[in-house]
Motif scaffolding. Sequence first.
Motif, mmCIF file in Angstrom:
data_model
loop_
_atom_site.group_PDB
_atom_site.id
_atom_site.type_symbol
_atom_site.label_atom_id
_atom_site.label_comp_id
_atom_site.label_asym_id
_atom_site.label_seq_id
_atom_site.Cartn_x
_atom_site.Cartn_y
_atom_site.Cartn_z
ATOM 1 N N UNK A 51 0.709 -1.286 0.178
ATOM 2 C CA UNK A 51 -0.076 -0.117 -0.182
ATOM 3 C C UNK A 51 1.165 1.385 -0.204
ATOM 4 N N UNK A 52 0.732 2.223 -0.875
ATOM 5 C CA UNK A 52 1.373 3.573 -0.702
ATOM 6 C C UNK A 52 1.022 4.306 -0.546
ATOM 7 N N UNK A 53 -0.186 4.344 0.423
ATOM 8 C CA UNK A 53 -0.622 5.452 0.852
ATOM 9 C C UNK A 53 -0.461 4.960 2.795
ATOM 10 N N UNK A 54 0.744 5.838 3.109
ATOM 11 C CA UNK A 54 1.531 5.644 4.284
ATOM 12 C C UNK A 54 0.426 5.944 5.438
ATOM 13 N N UNK A 55 -0.640 6.247 5.887
ATOM 14 C CA UNK A 55 -1.691 6.069 6.661
ATOM 15 C C UNK A 55 -2.782 4.858 6.521
ATOM 16 N N UNK A 56 -2.855 4.676 5.141
ATOM 17 C CA UNK A 56 -3.778 3.309 4.758
ATOM 18 C C UNK A 56 -2.455 2.191 5.544
ATOM 19 N N UNK A 77 -0.578 1.845 7.752
ATOM 20 C CA UNK A 77 -0.295 1.756 8.701
ATOM 21 C C UNK A 77 -1.297 1.486 10.015
ATOM 22 N N UNK A 78 -2.384 2.014 9.196
ATOM 23 C CA UNK A 78 -3.271 1.092 9.633
ATOM 24 C C UNK A 78 -3.433 -0.804 9.884
ATOM 25 N N UNK A 79 -3.625 -0.684 8.522
ATOM 26 C CA UNK A 79 -3.380 -2.307 7.868
ATOM 27 C C UNK A 79 -2.644 -2.464 8.773
ATOM 28 N N UNK A 80 -1.244 -1.870 8.651
ATOM 29 C CA UNK A 80 -0.277 -2.583 9.876
ATOM 30 C C UNK A 80 -0.464 -3.391 11.826
ATOM 31 N N UNK A 81 -0.857 -1.698 11.847
ATOM 32 C CA UNK A 81 -0.890 -1.807 13.402
ATOM 33 C C UNK A 81 -2.601 -3.409 13.616
ATOM 34 N N UNK A 82 -3.387 -2.987 12.778
ATOM 35 C CA UNK A 82 -4.600 -3.679 13.370
ATOM 36 C C UNK A 82 -4.020 -5.379 12.898
ATOM 37 N N UNK A 97 -0.559 -11.809 0.417
ATOM 38 C CA UNK A 97 -0.620 -10.633 0.226
ATOM 39 C C UNK A 97 -2.067 -10.055 -0.036
ATOM 40 N N UNK A 98 -1.347 -8.750 0.653
ATOM 41 C CA UNK A 98 -3.014 -7.617 0.605
ATOM 42 C C UNK A 98 -2.253 -6.690 -0.193
ATOM 43 N N UNK A 99 -2.635 -6.667 -1.751
ATOM 44 C CA UNK A 99 -1.838 -5.129 -2.519
ATOM 45 C C UNK A 99 -3.175 -4.810 -2.783
ATOM 46 N N UNK A 100 -2.509 -3.688 -2.836
ATOM 47 C CA UNK A 100 -3.302 -2.239 -3.709
ATOM 48 C C UNK A 100 -3.354 -1.841 -5.222
ATOM 49 N N UNK A 101 -4.309 -2.189 -5.866
ATOM 50 C CA UNK A 101 -4.180 -2.050 -7.136
ATOM 51 C C UNK A 101 -3.239 -1.317 -8.160
ATOM 52 N N UNK A 102 -3.672 0.570 -7.100
ATOM 53 C CA UNK A 102 -2.861 1.686 -7.616
ATOM 54 C C UNK A 102 -1.510 2.013 -6.345
ATOM 55 N N UNK A 115 -6.457 -5.287 -3.201
ATOM 56 C CA UNK A 115 -7.793 -4.087 -3.053
ATOM 57 C C UNK A 115 -7.839 -2.894 -3.318
ATOM 58 N N UNK A 116 -8.975 -2.472 -4.079
ATOM 59 C CA UNK A 116 -9.032 -1.470 -4.834
ATOM 60 C C UNK A 116 -10.283 -0.106 -4.282
ATOM 61 N N UNK A 117 -9.637 0.362 -4.034
ATOM 62 C CA UNK A 117 -10.493 2.156 -3.286
ATOM 63 C C UNK A 117 -11.023 3.033 -4.522
ATOM 64 N N UNK A 118 -12.259 2.808 -5.123
ATOM 65 C CA UNK A 118 -12.337 3.192 -6.868
ATOM 66 C C UNK A 118 -13.324 4.274 -6.315
#
Length: 83
Positions: free
Chosen positions: A5-10, A12-17, A46-51, A76-79
């Motif tokens: 995931x390239x969004x740092x906040x997202x 970190x939230x996934x990692x922490x949870x 592997x939890x993989x973001x598309x973008x 994971x894709x957040x359209x």
Amino acid sequence: MLVVEDEVRTAELLRRGLTEEGYAVDVAADGPDAVWQAREVVYDLIVLDVMLPGFHGFEVCRRLRADGRWTPVLVVHRAGLGR
């Protein structure tokens, strides 16, 4: 587990949870790093973001499959969220 995931906040939230639930979690922020990490470590998931920077998540998956790595991948894709 590898979270890509390239969004740092997202990321970190996934990692922490996931860590709080007892999972060991590594994070990659772009396509090339994800492929490198997945070649170096045998992950259960592997939890993989598309973008992603570098190359997109589908290319990450294609390269891993071409290497004979069959780790399950949750894409994971957040359209519609400005991405």
